[in-house]
Design an enzyme around this catalytic site. Structure first.
Site, short mmCIF file in Angstrom:
data_model
loop_
_atom_site.label_atom_id
_atom_site.label_comp_id
_atom_site.label_asym_id
_atom_site.label_seq_id
_atom_site.Cartn_x
_atom_site.Cartn_y
_atom_site.Cartn_z
CG ASP A 99 36.33 -21.90 50.29
OD1 ASP A 99 37.47 -22.15 50.71
OD2 ASP A 99 35.85 -22.35 49.24
CG HIS A 119 46.35 -20.18 52.69
ND1 HIS A 119 46.48 -19.73 51.40
CD2 HIS A 119 47.56 -20.08 53.25
CE1 HIS A 119 47.74 -19.36 51.19
NE2 HIS A 119 48.42 -19.57 52.30
P1 ADQ Z 1 41.19 -24.60 48.32
O1 ADQ Z 1 40.28 -25.12 49.37
O2 ADQ Z 1 41.89 -25.62 47.53
O3 ADQ Z 1 42.23 -23.55 48.90
P2 ADQ Z 1 40.32 -22.57 46.26
O4 ADQ Z 1 40.60 -21.24 46.83
O5 ADQ Z 1 39.06 -22.62 45.48
O6 ADQ Z 1 40.22 -23.70 47.36
O7 ADQ Z 1 41.52 -22.94 45.31
C1 ADQ Z 1 41.49 -24.08 44.51
C2 ADQ Z 1 42.44 -23.94 43.33
O8 ADQ Z 1 42.57 -25.23 42.75
C3 ADQ Z 1 41.91 -23.01 42.25
O9 ADQ Z 1 42.97 -22.27 41.71
C4 ADQ Z 1 41.32 -23.96 41.22
O10 ADQ Z 1 41.37 -23.51 39.87
C5 ADQ Z 1 42.18 -25.19 41.38
N1 ADQ Z 1 41.38 -26.38 41.06
C6 ADQ Z 1 40.17 -26.71 41.52
N2 ADQ Z 1 39.72 -27.83 40.92
C7 ADQ Z 1 40.67 -28.21 40.06
C8 ADQ Z 1 40.80 -29.28 39.13
N3 ADQ Z 1 39.86 -30.20 38.95
N4 ADQ Z 1 41.92 -29.36 38.43
C9 ADQ Z 1 42.90 -28.45 38.60
N5 ADQ Z 1 42.82 -27.41 39.44
C10 ADQ Z 1 41.73 -27.29 40.17
C11 ADQ Z 1 42.58 -23.06 50.21
C12 ADQ Z 1 41.42 -22.49 51.03
C13 ADQ Z 1 40.69 -21.43 50.23
C14 ADQ Z 1 41.66 -20.33 49.80
C15 ADQ Z 1 42.89 -20.93 49.14
C16 ADQ Z 1 43.96 -19.88 48.89
O11 ADQ Z 1 40.53 -23.53 51.42
O12 ADQ Z 1 39.64 -20.86 50.99
O13 ADQ Z 1 41.02 -19.48 48.88
O14 ADQ Z 1 43.48 -21.95 49.95
O15 ADQ Z 1 44.27 -19.20 50.06
#
Ligand code: ADQ
Length: 495
Positions: free
Chosen positions: A387, A180
């Site tokens: 990311d 990921h």
């Molecule tokens: P993350 O680093 O967690 O994931 P991201 O891909 O942005 O990053 O996913 C975060 C998820 O958490 C999103 O669905 C978002 O809506 C949710 N989220 C964020 N803030 C929130 C809040 N305050 N309350 C509730 N929900 C919240 C890791 C990797 C990424 C990759 C994903 C998936 O670091 O690069 O895209 O896995 O593979």
């Protein structure tokens, strides 16, 4: 018999395996550090739902850490629960295991290294040993739950050694892996303590999936340059007698699901305070409070916008939602302090009695609130320093009103930038470039916003979470018979 004492399904004939013959496909077994809470639908993202659906369709098994620690964890059997058509099996870790494997090697060494932050990577030998031992214990606990012909799909950097451990125990199932996070350039990966063991372990998977083409290229360059390996036709890589299918599967979201959540607020009062003259635009950021997400740089860019483009003062606000993450690690305490200092500095310097420039919320929110906030915001500011993909960028697009969409400002170093080329792409280290791009986004004519949004929305829909899952599964299944021609029938192949 209590759940955590339940005998494994195929152990010594005590219980018959579930109806293998009744299934029309192979059983899927997903293994991840943590198992998603499939009961809490509102909090569970599209990823968990998509994997849950695939698991249910094959009466599958989801295996992972319960998130709990107990001193006798090593002597306890997995806890097995049935949730509809799927089975969830979890193990506890001892406090030492959680410290060494999860907080230690995985999150203090691998996480920063994979995000190009060798300066923050701390590798303690004991933690590294525990990381490999916990992977061995995952394999010990998983082996009795497996059935012949299972397809095992392992997720993320916590579990790189798992295929090797399972195969060492005689597992003959096909085992796939999806990373990921980014896979960094080979010179960075080669500097990670125990990189050779990790590289060898990755080659033991039958399929290794990456978020972007550049991650896959980095891995191929590592295999060729540091493992004396070579690229074969198709996506195959070979080194030291092992061959793996290394391919790209950009992760996506449940686009319609998120769009529906966002539209639920239409016709209702705004979630944010309404300015007396109605002339207030919102810039939104949603990120775990992680140093990879570029929050201090983003705040400095917002400050530079107010400084260099004074016409926006009192007409723009920046809402940053940043739920806590890995808070016990000092580097996360440092980033929180820095973010909170900058928020105070900007609000103190520019705010007045009727206008608070930065609204900073350090807690999780339900998905429907996030979706509505994205829809209300004129600009989505997604500027991680690195990311793997960044799902929030895709969620921001899915949430927009098609007739009057907002503008996505996106870091070049988010995996999502490889697909979302019509976003305003920025260098997240360049504060002035970000400030001028924010000005451009806030003043962009509707026609241009609409043209960009249409292309972005199309791409987010094409590469949704179902496509991600199905592309991986198809490659996984076909790599059994014909590993070269794996993209022939899926959307990625057509792109
Ligand atoms: P993350 O680093 O967690 O994931 P991201 O891909 O942005 O990053 O996913 C975060 C998820 O958490 C999103 O669905 C978002 O809506 C949710 N989220 C964020 N803030 C929130 C809040 N305050 N309350 C509730 N929900 C919240 C890791 C990797 C990424 C990759 C994903 C998936 O670091 O690069 O895209 O896995 O593979």
């Amino acid at each position: 018999m209590p759940d955590n004492q339940k005998a494994p399904a195929n152990s010594a004939g005590e219980e018959e395996p579930t109806d293998v013959a009744e299934r029309d496909s192979k059983r899927l077994v997903v293994v991840s550090n943590r198992v998603a809470n499939l009961n809490a639908k509102a909090q569970t993202g599209g990823l968990a739902v998509a994997l849950g659906d695939a698991l249910s369709a094959s009466q599958g098994l989801w295996f992972g850490w319960s998130g709990e620690t107990s001193v006798d964890a090593k002597e306890t059997m997995p806890k097995i629960e049935t949730k509809g058509d799927l089975t969830v099996a979890t193990i506890d870790l001892t406090p030492e295991e959680a410290e060494g494997y999860y907080l230690g090697y995985a999150n203090r060494c691998l996480w920063p290294s994979l995000h190009y932050r060798l300066d923050l990577a701390l590798c303690n030998e004991e933690h590294a040993n525990i990381y490999f031992e916990v992977n061995a214990r995952f394999a010990d606990n998983l082996m009795p739950l497996l059935e012949p012909g299972d397809m095992i799909w392992v997720h993320d950097y916590h579990l790189i050694p798992l295929a090797e451990e399972l195969k060492r125990r005689g597992c003959t199932s096909r085992i796939g892996f999806f990373l990921h996070t980014p896979f960094p350039s080979p010179e960075i990966f080669a500097a990670v303590p125990h990189q050779k063991r990790l590289g060898d372990a990755l080659m033991r998977f039958d399929v290794v999936g990456f978020q972007t083409q550049s991650d896959r290229e980095n891995f191929a360059r590592y295999v060729c340059g540091f493992m004396n390996g070579e690229e074969l036709t198709g996506d195959l890589l070979t080194a030291q007698g092992q061959t793996t299918n290394a391919a790209v599967f950009p992760i996506g979201i449940d686009v319609q699901g998120f769009a529906n959540l966002a539209a639920q607020g239409d016709g209702q009062p705004s979630l944010l305070p309404v300015a007396p003259d109605g002339d207030m635009k919102t810039i939104i950021g949603v990120d775990r409070l992680d140093y990879t997400k570029g929050l201090p740089e983003r705040l400095r860019a917002f400050e530079a916008l107010l400084e260099q483009y004074p016409q926006h003062r009192r007409h723009v606000r920046f809402v940053q939602i940043a739920p806590p993450t890995r808070e016990t690690l000092p580097v996360y305490q440092d980033i929180r302090r820095e973010v909170e200092r900058l928020v105070g500095q900007i609000n103190g310097r520019f705010g007045d009695l009727n206008w608070q420039p930065v609204i900073y919320l350090h807690r999780p929110f339900p998905q429907d609130v996030l979706a509505r906030l994205c829809r209300e915001s004129a600009v989505g500011m997604i500027t991680p320093l690195r990311d793997g993909m960044n799902l929030v960028a895709k969620e921001y697009i899915a949430a927009q009103r098609p007739e009057d969409p907002g503008v996505l400002v996106l870091s070049r170093f988010a995996g999502a930038a490889e697909q979302l080329r019509e976003a305003l792409l920025i260098n997240p280290h360049d504060v002035n470039e970000m400030a001028s791009t924010l000005d451009r986004a806030l003043t962009m004519p509707r026609q241009e916003r609409w043209a960009r949004y249409n292309r972005l929305r199309q791409r987010v829909e094409t590469y949704d979470v179902t496509n991600w899952r199905d592309s991986f599964m198809q490659t996984f299944a076909s790599s059994d018979a014909d590993p070269v021609n794996v993209f022939a029938n899926n959307k990625l192949g057509a792109a």
